[in-house]
Enzyme design. Structure first.
Site, PDB file in Angstrom:
ATOM      1  N   ASP A  26      27.516  35.560  39.242  1.00 22.44           N
ATOM      2  CA  ASP A  26      27.489  34.134  38.926  1.00 22.44           C
ATOM      3  C   ASP A  26      27.131  33.879  37.455  1.00 22.44           C
ATOM      4  OD1 ASP A  26      27.742  31.456  39.443  1.00 22.44           O
ATOM      5  OD2 ASP A  26      25.710  31.212  40.214  1.00 22.44           O
ATOM      6  N   ASN A  74      36.444  29.629  46.968  1.00 23.77           N
ATOM      7  CA  ASN A  74      36.876  29.605  45.563  1.00 23.77           C
ATOM      8  C   ASN A  74      38.308  29.096  45.361  1.00 23.77           C
ATOM      9  OD1 ASN A  74      34.898  32.510  44.524  1.00 23.77           O
ATOM     10  ND2 ASN A  74      34.431  30.329  44.345  1.00 23.77           N
TER      11      ASN A  74
HETATM   12  C1  FPP Z   1      31.188  32.990  39.601  1.00 22.51           C
HETATM   13  O1  FPP Z   1      30.848  32.416  38.343  1.00 22.51           O
HETATM   14  C2  FPP Z   1      32.261  33.965  39.448  1.00 22.51           C
HETATM   15  C3  FPP Z   1      33.450  33.965  40.127  1.00 22.51           C
HETATM   16  C4  FPP Z   1      33.793  32.942  41.141  1.00 22.51           C
HETATM   17  C5  FPP Z   1      34.502  34.968  39.856  1.00 22.51           C
HETATM   18  C6  FPP Z   1      34.093  36.396  39.655  1.00 22.51           C
HETATM   19  C7  FPP Z   1      35.274  37.186  39.258  1.00 22.51           C
HETATM   20  C8  FPP Z   1      35.335  38.080  38.261  1.00 22.51           C
HETATM   21  C9  FPP Z   1      34.161  38.531  37.466  1.00 22.51           C
HETATM   22  C10 FPP Z   1      36.659  38.654  37.842  1.00 22.51           C
HETATM   23  C11 FPP Z   1      37.290  39.759  38.510  1.00 22.51           C
HETATM   24  C12 FPP Z   1      36.522  40.655  39.395  1.00 22.51           C
HETATM   25  C13 FPP Z   1      36.663  42.003  39.452  1.00 22.51           C
HETATM   26  C14 FPP Z   1      35.940  42.756  40.507  1.00 22.51           C
HETATM   27  C15 FPP Z   1      37.520  42.767  38.517  1.00 22.51           C
HETATM   28  P1  FPP Z   1      31.083  30.857  38.070  1.00 22.51           P
HETATM   29  O2  FPP Z   1      32.448  30.668  37.557  1.00 22.51           O
HETATM   30  O3  FPP Z   1      30.774  30.078  39.306  1.00 22.51           O
HETATM   31  O4  FPP Z   1      30.021  30.580  36.949  1.00 22.51           O
HETATM   32  P2  FPP Z   1      29.311  29.181  36.643  1.00 22.51           P
HETATM   33  O5  FPP Z   1      28.333  28.955  37.756  1.00 22.51           O
HETATM   34  O6  FPP Z   1      28.652  29.424  35.343  1.00 22.51           O
HETATM   35  O7  FPP Z   1      30.381  28.133  36.581  1.00 22.51           O
END
Ligand code: FPP
Length: 242
Positions: A26, A74
């Protein structure tokens, strides 16, 4: 001269490394926003952080590393962001296919893979095939994953089989989860400052130690991971006993 307070990096007890570490990746969006970049740049940095973390944890002797890459919720994000995450997964899988035998990594995907793009499903099948021949650390990628959804599916599969309700045990239900044969996480890390589980491994986290930090996922480097493991090593695990 020392400018500001420098926190010492903890020394880890190499005899007490968690067997299984899970992480909610996150804070990618905020990491990007802080730099005036689009949110997708944050996911890209998050993907780098994930790959570095996997390598570092493998070097410490961690046997299972599970990450929450994409939840069943998501899909509600803007199409462009969903596409960017799928693109990063695609890139990672292509790289993994080239390198996982040499690095001795196994890959497994937990979640409902059916709605994923065909190209991604093909790459996943390829990594499954390679994983048959590798014996090292297992990386579990939770993809279109939801903890409640996982439990509902497990219950459905038992009902479908006509299993006698009296014979249903925790082990039997556990064997129908995506995580069948994977030991429960010893440590679950949530960066990004939120203090919640967000439908992540609800069943498996029953006795897991949690580590929460304000550090954003792309900044979870080796020193930050050490802090999480050191916190774990300072805990007394009782599993409901005394
Ligand atoms: C949450 O941060 C993150 C995600 C929903 C996506 C995670 C995906 C990756 C890191 C990319 C690909 C994965 C792999 C295994 C290669 P957020 O966007 O909710 O952060 P925020 O709370 O700051 O908005």
């Amino acid at each position: 001269m020392i400018f500001g307070k420098q926190e010492a990096r903890p020394v880890l007890d190499k005899t007490n490394i968690p067997v299984h570490i899970a992480a909610i990746m996150d804070g990618n969006g905020r990491w990007a926003q802080k730099r005036g970049l689009p949110r997708t740049a944050g996911h890209s940095a998050g993907s780098e952080a994930f790959q570095n973390a996997a390598e570092y944890l493998q070097s410490l002797g961690v046997q299972y590393f599970t990450v929450y890459a994409f939840s069943t919720e998501n899909w509600k994000r803007p199409a462009e962001e969903v596409q960017a995450i799928m693109g990063l997964l695609d890139r990672y899988l292509r790289k993994a296919i080239r390198e996982m035998a040499e690095k001795n990594i196994r890959l497994r995907f937990l979640g409902d893979l059916e709605p994923l793009p065909e190209s991604l499903k093909k790459l996943i099948a390829e990594t499954n095939e390679i994983s048959r021949g590798t014996t090292g650390m297992q990386v579990n990628v939770c993809l279109n994953y939801g903890g409640r959804d996982e439990i509902v599916r497990a219950v459905r599969s038992l009902v479908r089989e006509g299993v006698d309700p009296e014979t249903i045990t925790e082990d039997l239900l556990g064997s129908r989860l995506y995580s069948a044969d994977i030991p429960d996480p010893d440590l679950t890390i949530r960066p990004g400052g939120e203090l919640r589980l967000s439908n992540f491994l609800l069943w498996q986290n029953a006795y897991t130690e949690f580590y929460f930090t304000d550090t954003l996922w792309p900044d979870m480097d080796e020193a930050e991971l050490d802090k999480a493991i050191a916190a774990y090593q300072g805990r007394k695990r009782r599993f409901g006993g005394i």
